[in-house]
Design a protein around this motif. Structure first.
Motif, PDB file in Angstrom:
ATOM      1  N   VAL A   1       3.758  -2.001   2.380  1.00 31.55           N
ATOM      2  CA  VAL A   1       3.142  -2.369   1.098  1.00 31.55           C
ATOM      3  C   VAL A   1       2.659  -1.167   0.305  1.00 31.55           C
ATOM      4  N   TYR A   2       2.552   0.032   0.972  1.00 31.15           N
ATOM      5  CA  TYR A   2       2.124   1.226   0.233  1.00 31.15           C
ATOM      6  C   TYR A   2       2.490   2.477   1.029  1.00 31.15           C
ATOM      7  N   ASP A   3       2.414   3.617   0.327  1.00 34.63           N
ATOM      8  CA  ASP A   3       2.712   4.899   0.978  1.00 34.63           C
ATOM      9  C   ASP A   3       1.790   5.109   2.176  1.00 34.63           C
ATOM     10  N   GLY A   4       2.299   5.767   3.209  1.00 31.80           N
ATOM     11  CA  GLY A   4       1.457   6.051   4.373  1.00 31.80           C
ATOM     12  C   GLY A   4       2.227   6.762   5.465  1.00 31.80           C
ATOM     13  N   ILE A   5       1.583   6.839   6.641  1.00 25.45           N
ATOM     14  CA  ILE A   5       2.175   7.485   7.811  1.00 25.45           C
ATOM     15  C   ILE A   5       2.215   6.474   8.955  1.00 25.45           C
ATOM     16  N   VAL A   6       3.378   6.314   9.574  1.00 21.12           N
ATOM     17  CA  VAL A   6       3.516   5.404  10.717  1.00 21.12           C
ATOM     18  C   VAL A   6       2.758   5.996  11.901  1.00 21.12           C
TER      19      VAL A   6
ATOM     20  N   PRO B   1      -6.299 -10.308   4.151  1.00 25.02           N
ATOM     21  CA  PRO B   1      -5.150  -9.930   3.313  1.00 25.02           C
ATOM     22  C   PRO B   1      -4.988 -10.787   2.063  1.00 25.02           C
ATOM     23  N   GLU B   2      -5.463 -12.032   2.113  1.00 23.89           N
ATOM     24  CA  GLU B   2      -5.311 -12.912   0.948  1.00 23.89           C
ATOM     25  C   GLU B   2      -6.104 -12.414  -0.252  1.00 23.89           C
ATOM     26  N   ALA B   3      -7.138 -11.599  -0.001  1.00 25.08           N
ATOM     27  CA  ALA B   3      -7.903 -11.003  -1.101  1.00 25.08           C
ATOM     28  C   ALA B   3      -7.163  -9.807  -1.700  1.00 25.08           C
ATOM     29  N   TRP B   4      -6.158  -9.328  -0.995  1.00 22.32           N
ATOM     30  CA  TRP B   4      -5.393  -8.165  -1.443  1.00 22.32           C
ATOM     31  C   TRP B   4      -4.055  -8.558  -2.067  1.00 22.32           C
ATOM     32  N   LEU B   5      -3.392  -9.539  -1.489  1.00 25.49           N
ATOM     33  CA  LEU B   5      -2.052  -9.916  -1.957  1.00 25.49           C
ATOM     34  C   LEU B   5      -2.123 -10.565  -3.334  1.00 25.49           C
TER      35      LEU B   5
ATOM     36  N   PHE C   1       0.639 -10.175   9.290  1.00 24.89           N
ATOM     37  CA  PHE C   1       0.280  -9.013   8.468  1.00 24.89           C
ATOM     38  C   PHE C   1      -1.231  -8.843   8.476  1.00 24.89           C
ATOM     39  N   GLN C   2      -1.691  -7.635   8.824  1.00 28.97           N
ATOM     40  CA  GLN C   2      -3.123  -7.357   8.884  1.00 28.97           C
ATOM     41  C   GLN C   2      -3.465  -6.115   8.069  1.00 28.97           C
ATOM     42  N   ILE C   3      -4.704  -6.072   7.573  1.00 27.89           N
ATOM     43  CA  ILE C   3      -5.251  -4.892   6.889  1.00 27.89           C
ATOM     44  C   ILE C   3      -6.587  -4.555   7.525  1.00 27.89           C
TER      45      ILE C   3
ATOM     46  N   LEU D   1      -5.040  -1.416  -5.030  1.00 24.77           N
ATOM     47  CA  LEU D   1      -4.054  -2.506  -4.896  1.00 24.77           C
ATOM     48  C   LEU D   1      -4.708  -3.863  -4.661  1.00 24.77           C
ATOM     49  N   ARG D   2      -6.007  -3.883  -4.459  1.00 31.20           N
ATOM     50  CA  ARG D   2      -6.684  -5.145  -4.138  1.00 31.20           C
ATOM     51  C   ARG D   2      -6.403  -6.197  -5.228  1.00 31.20           C
ATOM     52  N   GLY D   3      -5.845  -7.332  -4.798  1.00 33.00           N
ATOM     53  CA  GLY D   3      -5.536  -8.415  -5.713  1.00 33.00           C
ATOM     54  C   GLY D   3      -4.156  -8.331  -6.331  1.00 33.00           C
ATOM     55  N   ARG D   4      -3.443  -7.226  -6.123  1.00 33.07           N
ATOM     56  CA  ARG D   4      -2.102  -7.099  -6.709  1.00 33.07           C
ATOM     57  C   ARG D   4      -1.102  -6.465  -5.734  1.00 33.07           C
ATOM     58  N   MET D   5      -1.419  -6.524  -4.463  1.00 35.10           N
ATOM     59  CA  MET D   5      -0.534  -5.972  -3.432  1.00 35.10           C
ATOM     60  C   MET D   5       0.680  -6.891  -3.246  1.00 35.10           C
ATOM     61  N   PRO D   6       1.895  -6.320  -3.166  1.00 30.39           N
ATOM     62  CA  PRO D   6       3.075  -7.164  -2.968  1.00 30.39           C
ATOM     63  C   PRO D   6       3.144  -7.695  -1.542  1.00 30.39           C
ATOM     64  N   LEU D   7       3.814  -8.825  -1.366  1.00 28.85           N
ATOM     65  CA  LEU D   7       4.076  -9.337  -0.019  1.00 28.85           C
ATOM     66  C   LEU D   7       4.992  -8.361   0.717  1.00 28.85           C
ATOM     67  N   PRO D   8       4.839  -8.241   2.030  1.00 30.15           N
ATOM     68  CA  PRO D   8       5.740  -7.359   2.781  1.00 30.15           C
ATOM     69  C   PRO D   8       7.149  -7.937   2.952  1.00 30.15           C
ATOM     70  N   VAL D   9       7.371  -9.170   2.486  1.00 35.68           N
ATOM     71  CA  VAL D   9       8.710  -9.777   2.492  1.00 35.68           C
ATOM     72  C   VAL D   9       9.016 -10.264   1.079  1.00 35.68           C
ATOM     73  N   SER D  10      10.310 -10.393   0.750  1.00 33.83           N
ATOM     74  CA  SER D  10      10.702 -10.732  -0.618  1.00 33.83           C
ATOM     75  C   SER D  10      10.343 -12.153  -1.010  1.00 33.83           C
ATOM     76  N   SER D  11      10.276 -13.059  -0.047  1.00 31.90           N
ATOM     77  CA  SER D  11       9.909 -14.447  -0.330  1.00 31.90           C
ATOM     78  C   SER D  11       9.249 -15.047   0.903  1.00 31.90           C
TER      79      SER D  11
END
Length: 455
Positions: A373-378, A448-452, A437-439, A325-335
């Motif tokens: 932003v992706y599948d996972g476990i809370v 995160p800016e390298a991922w979004l 938002f952190q990764i 997803l690096r470089g094409r990850m969606p924002l966690p909010v719609s706008s």
């Protein structure tokens, strides 16, 4: 001895040959015009798409600014929104400038085509006039019957008859081509007029947007001036924020360390189980076998000391797909927009004061949903004073952290899917709605800016 009529018709034949040449040149001109127009259209479509996207972002920012402006007092959130609005406004002006340049190229190209069409039309008219004049001369001196029956043989008569047919057709085609060129010339003149009208419209838009930019800069200056008078309050807020961020960082680190420890204990237990199974199959051990067992134990101890998660096949697959997803990850909010960047940087108001962000702050509209932003476990849902509700999601050896939430809709241990709602963005006392938002990859913080994906 050659009849005068023959010389006249030879001249007419030369005129029809010229017609074919001009017809070919006309087709070539239209082909070049088509390819230039196709290239300009693609560029214009791309430019229009960028303008629409930027205008939508400006519209979203206006909503954010309106919300923060409900509180009469100036705030850092309001300043960030206005600063981002200025950035988008400047981009819109740049896009309009590019639009102007594109229209200038199109007008120049249309004028070039118009000039060539005009020149070809004049040439075609001259050649047609020559044909008409030659035809009138032949009509005055010798009619077509005398031309035909003056032939010395039947074969020559047949050739002359065929030639007369071809010449008549050539005159007809020349007249049609003249009308075609004239119609195309009129069409090009209309296009030039339309493009000039577009130029005037873009110029008016650019003037308006430039005035809006100056107004925004004035508002920005007013907010900065108001905030500068609240230096003591801002420093207190910054100190409280540092303490909240420190608590959040310790919490994340403890979760990561816990999962590293659990994964390594799980892996060690699996290794011991495999070793016992092997021992059960072969009770007689050689010295070499015992040395191998000690080597395995040593490797296990190294794994325990390693600061990374020991993943099973399913977790490896999950981490690998997350990494893609690096470089094409969606924002966690719609706008929204990034209101505070990753790493150490200057405070937007306090001179000489540095800030550190382990992720990014994303300012958005009040009440917006926050999505994973992706599948996972809370792995953790916790309330931390200063950053509200926090949700941590594990994706193999990656972790994403969402703080400054309200109305959390997930719980620890729950599996979540990409795009699933996990809560709602919280709004602070200044009317600012934003999330942090952190990764993380194991114990390493990621930017995160390298991922979004591009915003």
């Amino acid at each position: 001895m050659c009849f005068p009529t023959s010389r006249i018709f030879k001249q007419q034949f030369n005129n029809s040959t010229a017609l074919k040449i001009y017809s070919g040149l006309f087709v070539v001109l239209l082909c070049f015009s088509f390819f230039d127009s196709f290239s300009q259209t693609k560029r214009k479509d791309r430019l229009e798409a960028e303008k629409r996207q930027n205008l939508q972002k400006i519209k979203d920012l206006n909503k954010i600014i309106d919300k923060t402006s409900e509180k009469k007092e100036a705030s850092v959130g309001k300043l960030n929104a206005i600063s981002e609005r200025i950035h988008k406004q400047a981009k819109q002006i740049d896009l309009l400038t590019e639009n102007q340049q594109l229209l200038e190229v199109e007008v120049d190209e249309l004028n070039r085509v118009k000039g060539e069409l005009s020149g070809n039309l004049e040439k075609l008219k001259r050649e047609y006039a020559k044909m008409v004049f030659a035809a009138s001369k032949s009509s005055d001196r010798y009619n077509k019957l005398s031309f035909l029956f003056s032939a010395s043989s039947f074969n020559q008569l047949a050739r002359r008859y065929k030639y007369l047919q071809q010449y008549s057709e050539a005159r007809k085609k020349q007249a049609e081509l003249i009308e075609k060129v004239r119609a195309d010339l009129v069409a090009e003149q209309v296009k030039v007029l339309q493009k000039k009208q577009e130029q005037s419209q873009v110029l008016r838009e650019k003037i308006t947007e430039t005035q809006n930019l100056e107004t925004l800069k004035s508002k920005q200056g007013e907010v900065v001036e108001q905030l500068s008078k609240k230096e003591k309050e801002l420093k207190a807020q910054l100190e409280n924020n540092k303490q909240a961020v420190s608590r959040l960082e310790n919490m994340i680190a403890s979760i990561v360390e816990r999962e590293i420890r659990r994964s390594q204990e799980r892996e060690k237990a699996a290794r011991i189980a495999r070793q016992k199974a092997e021992d059960a199959e072969n009770r007689t051990e050689s010295k070499k076998d015992r040395e191998k067992e000690r080597e395995v134990d040593t490797r296990e101890e190294r794994i325990v000391d390693n600061r990374s998660i020991a993943m099973n096949d399913e977790e490896i697959k999950l981490a690998t797909s997350f990494n893609s997803l690096r470089g094409r990850m969606p924002l966690p909010v719609s706008s929204g927009f990034i209101s505070d960047h990753f790493g150490v940087h200057n405070h937007p108001v306090l001179k000489g004061v540095m800030m550190n962000n382990n992720g990014v702050d994303i300012q958005t509209n009040a009440g917006n949903d926050v999505k994973v932003v992706y599948d996972g476990i809370v792995q953790m849902v916790v309330l931390i004073p200063g950053v509200n509700m926090v949700v941590t999601v594990q994706h193999g050896d990656y972790f994403t952290v969402y703080s400054k939430l309200s109305n959390v809709t997930v719980s620890s241990g729950q599996k979540v899917k990409m795009g699933q709602k996990i809560g709602v963005v919280a709004t602070d006392n200044d009317g600012t709605s934003e999330i942090n938002f952190q990764i993380w990859k194991n114990t390493s913080r990621q930017n995160p800016e390298a991922w979004l994906r591009g915003r």
